[in-house]
Design a protein around this motif. Structure first.
Motif, PDB file in Angstrom:
ATOM      1  N   LEU A  70       0.823  -1.213   0.000  1.00 11.10           N
ATOM      2  CA  LEU A  70       0.000   0.000   0.000  1.00 11.10           C
ATOM      3  C   LEU A  70       0.856   1.261   0.000  1.00 11.10           C
ATOM      4  O   LEU A  70       0.547   2.232  -0.693  1.00 11.10           O
ATOM      5  CB  LEU A  70      -0.960  -0.012   1.182  1.00 11.10           C
ATOM      6  N   ARG A  71       1.946   1.251   0.761  1.00 11.29           N
ATOM      7  CA  ARG A  71       2.856   2.408   0.764  1.00 11.29           C
ATOM      8  C   ARG A  71       3.450   2.619  -0.634  1.00 11.29           C
ATOM      9  O   ARG A  71       3.512   3.738  -1.137  1.00 11.29           O
ATOM     10  CB  ARG A  71       3.970   2.211   1.797  1.00 11.29           C
ATOM     11  N   GLU A  72       3.854   1.539  -1.266  1.00 11.07           N
ATOM     12  CA  GLU A  72       4.417   1.654  -2.615  1.00 11.07           C
ATOM     13  C   GLU A  72       3.373   2.138  -3.620  1.00 11.07           C
ATOM     14  O   GLU A  72       3.703   2.856  -4.548  1.00 11.07           O
ATOM     15  CB  GLU A  72       5.037   0.335  -3.056  1.00 11.07           C
ATOM     16  N   ALA A  73       2.120   1.740  -3.443  1.00 12.69           N
ATOM     17  CA  ALA A  73       1.057   2.250  -4.322  1.00 12.69           C
ATOM     18  C   ALA A  73       1.004   3.768  -4.243  1.00 12.69           C
ATOM     19  O   ALA A  73       0.880   4.449  -5.266  1.00 12.69           O
ATOM     20  CB  ALA A  73      -0.289   1.636  -3.929  1.00 12.69           C
ATOM     21  N   GLY A  74       1.113   4.315  -3.040  1.00  8.05           N
ATOM     22  CA  GLY A  74       1.134   5.771  -2.878  1.00  8.05           C
ATOM     23  C   GLY A  74       2.340   6.404  -3.532  1.00  8.05           C
ATOM     24  O   GLY A  74       2.244   7.485  -4.133  1.00  8.05           O
ATOM     25  N   GLU A  75       3.488   5.759  -3.446  1.00  9.58           N
ATOM     26  CA  GLU A  75       4.705   6.274  -4.089  1.00  9.58           C
ATOM     27  C   GLU A  75       4.573   6.264  -5.612  1.00  9.58           C
ATOM     28  O   GLU A  75       4.982   7.199  -6.298  1.00  9.58           O
ATOM     29  CB  GLU A  75       5.933   5.477  -3.645  1.00  9.58           C
ATOM     30  N   VAL A  76       4.007   5.190  -6.142  1.00  7.79           N
ATOM     31  CA  VAL A  76       3.764   5.105  -7.590  1.00  7.79           C
ATOM     32  C   VAL A  76       2.849   6.244  -8.021  1.00  7.79           C
ATOM     33  O   VAL A  76       3.112   6.938  -9.019  1.00  7.79           O
ATOM     34  CB  VAL A  76       3.155   3.736  -7.976  1.00  7.79           C
ATOM     35  N   ALA A  77       1.761   6.453  -7.287  1.00  8.45           N
ATOM     36  CA  ALA A  77       0.813   7.522  -7.622  1.00  8.45           C
ATOM     37  C   ALA A  77       1.501   8.886  -7.590  1.00  8.45           C
ATOM     38  O   ALA A  77       1.272   9.726  -8.470  1.00  8.45           O
ATOM     39  CB  ALA A  77      -0.373   7.488  -6.666  1.00  8.45           C
ATOM     40  N   ALA A  78       2.359   9.110  -6.601  1.00  9.67           N
ATOM     41  CA  ALA A  78       3.078  10.380  -6.515  1.00  9.67           C
ATOM     42  C   ALA A  78       4.029  10.554  -7.695  1.00  9.67           C
ATOM     43  O   ALA A  78       4.062  11.628  -8.328  1.00  9.67           O
ATOM     44  CB  ALA A  78       3.844  10.454  -5.191  1.00  9.67           C
ATOM     45  N   GLU A  79       4.772   9.503  -8.036  1.00 12.98           N
ATOM     46  CA  GLU A  79       5.715   9.601  -9.157  1.00 12.98           C
ATOM     47  C   GLU A  79       4.999   9.806 -10.486  1.00 12.98           C
ATOM     48  O   GLU A  79       5.513  10.485 -11.374  1.00 12.98           O
ATOM     49  CB  GLU A  79       6.602   8.353  -9.216  1.00 12.98           C
ATOM     50  N   ASP A  80       3.808   9.222 -10.640  1.00 15.59           N
ATOM     51  CA  ASP A  80       3.043   9.387 -11.876  1.00 15.59           C
ATOM     52  C   ASP A  80       2.160  10.637 -11.846  1.00 15.59           C
ATOM     53  O   ASP A  80       1.407  10.882 -12.780  1.00 15.59           O
ATOM     54  CB  ASP A  80       2.191   8.147 -12.150  1.00 15.59           C
ATOM     55  N   LYS A  81       2.257  11.405 -10.754  1.00 16.80           N
ATOM     56  CA  LYS A  81       1.554  12.672 -10.604  1.00 16.80           C
ATOM     57  C   LYS A  81       0.036  12.539 -10.727  1.00 16.80           C
ATOM     58  O   LYS A  81      -0.628  13.348 -11.379  1.00 16.80           O
ATOM     59  CB  LYS A  81       2.100  13.707 -11.591  1.00 16.80           C
ATOM     60  N   VAL A  82      -0.529  11.500 -10.095  1.00 16.94           N
ATOM     61  CA  VAL A  82      -1.982  11.326 -10.097  1.00 16.94           C
ATOM     62  C   VAL A  82      -2.591  11.505  -8.707  1.00 16.94           C
ATOM     63  O   VAL A  82      -3.798  11.333  -8.541  1.00 16.94           O
ATOM     64  CB  VAL A  82      -2.401   9.960 -10.700  1.00 16.94           C
ATOM     65  N   VAL A  83      -1.779  11.904  -7.731  1.00 13.19           N
ATOM     66  CA  VAL A  83      -2.298  12.085  -6.378  1.00 13.19           C
ATOM     67  C   VAL A  83      -3.350  13.191  -6.354  1.00 13.19           C
ATOM     68  O   VAL A  83      -4.416  13.034  -5.767  1.00 13.19           O
ATOM     69  CB  VAL A  83      -1.152  12.372  -5.382  1.00 13.19           C
ATOM     70  N   GLY A  84      -3.076  14.299  -7.021  1.00 15.22           N
ATOM     71  CA  GLY A  84      -3.996  15.439  -7.001  1.00 15.22           C
ATOM     72  C   GLY A  84      -5.325  15.168  -7.678  1.00 15.22           C
ATOM     73  O   GLY A  84      -6.361  15.694  -7.261  1.00 15.22           O
TER      74      GLY A  84
END
Length: 119
Positions: A70-84
């Motif tokens: 789950l932590r890595e999923a958040g990191e992937v989302a941040a790197e792909d700039k989809v968090v926002g």
């Protein structure tokens, strides 16, 4: 045995470097790579390096490893700039839910509207 690599498992082969994949992140316990048939602009699979049949088996055996995914999923989302804009984390468990590879994994999906139901 749970946790041990399986010779016939595609994801175990990707983890071992025997099958090529577009790896975007790797930690001591996980590997994240792009899905070969993406359902969204961001579609990354995050898998534990240890082999467990599905998410429920993994969570029961190794809760910390489940947290690592789950932590890595958040990191992937941040790197792909989809968090926002938002992203989805999906565990398919069982063939009726769409699981086709019997190695626990999650999907990180984002980069487009993700209406419910998914698809």
């Amino acid at each position: 045995m749970a946790g041990e690599p399986q010779a016939d498992c595609l994801f175990c082969k990707i983890v071992a470097g025997e099958v090529p994949a577009t790896v975007v992140r790797e930690t001591e316990t996980t590997v994240a790579f792009r899905d070969i048939n993406p359902q969204a602009p961001t579609h990354v699979l995050v898998v534990p390096k240890a082999h467990y049949r599905d998410a429920a088996t993994l969570a029961a055996a190794e809760p910390q490893l489940t947290a690592d995914l789950l932590r890595e999923a958040g990191e992937v989302a941040a790197e792909d700039k989809v968090v926002g804009t938002g992203y989805r984390i999906v565990f398919n468990t069982g063939s009726g839910a769409g699981q086709t590879i019997w190695h626990a994994h999650l999907h990180v999906l984002g980069g487009r509207g993700l209406d419910w139901p998914p698809g």
